[in-house]
Write an enzyme that holds these catalytic residues in place. Sequence first.
Site, PDB file in Angstrom:
ATOM      1  CB  CYS A   1      -0.974  -0.034   1.173  1.00  0.00           C
ATOM      2  SG  CYS A   1      -2.398   1.052   0.965  1.00  0.00           S
TER       3      CYS A   1
ATOM      4  CG  HIS B   1      -3.754  -3.633   3.375  1.00  0.00           C
ATOM      5  ND1 HIS B   1      -2.530  -3.263   3.890  1.00  0.00           N
ATOM      6  CD2 HIS B   1      -4.322  -2.500   2.884  1.00  0.00           C
ATOM      7  CE1 HIS B   1      -2.367  -1.965   3.734  1.00  0.00           C
ATOM      8  NE2 HIS B   1      -3.434  -1.477   3.117  1.00  0.00           N
TER       9      HIS B   1
END
Length: 494
Positions: free
Chosen positions: A332, A433
Amino acid sequence: MGAVMLQGTGSDVGKSVLVAGLCRALANRGLTVRPFKPQNMSNNAAVTADGGEIGRAQATQAIACRTPPTTDMNPVLLKPQADHTSQLIVHGRMRGILRAGNFREARGALLGDVLASYVRLRETCDIVVVEGAGSPAEINLRSGDIANMGFARAARVPVVLVGDIDRGGVIAAIVGTRTVIDPDDAAMIAGFIINKFRGDPALFTDGYGQIEHLSGWRGFGVVPWLTSAARLPSEDAVILERPAAGARARTVIACPITPRISNFDDLDPFKLDPGVEVRMIPPGQPIPAEAALIVLAGSKATIADLAFLQAEGWDIDILAHHRRGGRVLGLCGGYQILGRSISDPEGIEGASETVAGLGLLDVETRLTPDKRLDHVMGTALAARFEGYEMHIGETSGPDTLRPVCLIDEASSEVPRNDGAVSRDGRVAGTYVHGLFGLGGQRAAWLDSLGVTGGGIDYAVSIDRALDEIADMLETHLDIDALIALSNTAGNSHA
C-alpha cells in the site's frame, strides 16, 4: 438484549483482548453477541462486510462472535495523519479531517451517530460487549466524551473497570479512578477485573479484597497473562518480540516503523513460521544487513513517512540491501514509496506537492480523494490469496505490466491486475492487504526466499487463539455475573 462495557484504568490494559475473549466465551455458550467500540483511534483498520472500515480490534472481535464485521461495530474511527490531524471515519466512510484545535467539539457532536449504531446492534443480538478507549480517569477529556462515560451514561450501559497488574500500581489505579471521576460516572461502574496476572492468583487475595473495600465495587475475577493473545492481529502498537537466546531464526524479514505506519498486522501471519523472524525496526536503528526481505508497510501519511524514512537513513539501507541482491516489498503506502514519485496535487496529506520516491519501481503515484475499500481475492505467485484494499491514490508506470496480483472477477467489477514488479524481479509492490493470510500464499513468498513454511492459514490460528482465551476467561472470570449485569443495561446503577 443486554450490554456490558469494559473500560480501563489506562491505555493498553488489555481491553481489546478481554472483549474478544468474552465475545467468544458468550458465543460458545450459544448466545448471539456483537462487539462495539464507540470511538477508536488506530491506523490499523479492516474492511467490513457492508463496504466500510473499522478498527482492526473490532474486526477481530467480530470473528470472536462468529459474525461478519460491520461499520456499526465501530461507528467513529480516527486515523492519525501528519501535522496533528486525524482522518475522521464515521459509519465506515471518511467524513473529514479533525485537527487538534477542534477535536473535542467535533467529537462530542458524534454522539448521535454512536448511539444510532449501538441501538441497531443491540436489536440484532442477545448481548453487546462494549469496549472503551483510554481511561475514564482522563478527566481532562471528559467534556464531549463519547468513548467512555459519555457513551455509558447516554446509553445506560453498566461498566466493568479493567486494571493491568503487570504494570504495577493496580490498586491505586482502580481506587484512584473512583476518586477522580464524577460521582455520576462512578455510579455506572459495577465492578472490576484484574488483568495480566503472572504467578499464583492466591498471592493477590488480600489486594483484591482491599480494592473491593476501598472502591465499593465487586471483583469479577483475576485474569492470568494470556499467551494466546500474541496470535491475534496487532492494532494499537507495534510489539517488538525478541526471540529466545539460541533460537534466532534463519530468515529475517525487516520492517521499519515510521510514525504513521498502518496495517502493520499484514506481517502477523509470519509469526506462524518458525523459520522466519519478523523484526520491526524502531527509529534510531539501522535496517539489519542480514535481512532477506525488507517490507515497507502501509502508511496513513505516505509523503511524511517517506521524509521520515529518509531522515533516519533507512533509504540508504534499503538501496544498499537491493544492491547486494536483497528483496524489497512495499504494501500500500510502502508500494507508493518505492516508486519514482508521489504527487499530492489536492493537498490530501498536507501541502500540495510532488516528491521523489526511492525509485526502485518504475511507477508514479497520484494521490486522489477517493478511497478504495474492497475485499479481494485472486492469485499471486501462482497461489491463491484473500485480502482487502484500503487506499487512496492511483499508481501507474511500466513496472505495472509485471503485476504482483491477479484479482478475480468475483471480487472485482472486472478481472484486473494489481501491483508492480521491478525488471530485476527483486522489488515488488501491491495495494493488497492481508496478502499472507492463506498458508499457500505465504509459502509461495517464503519459497522465493528459500524458506519452507506457510502451512497453516492465519484465520485458523486466530480462531484457535480466541477459543483458548475464551476457555481461560471461563475459568478465571465470573461470566454468569457479567451476563446478569448486562441484563441491567438501560437501568440506573447509582
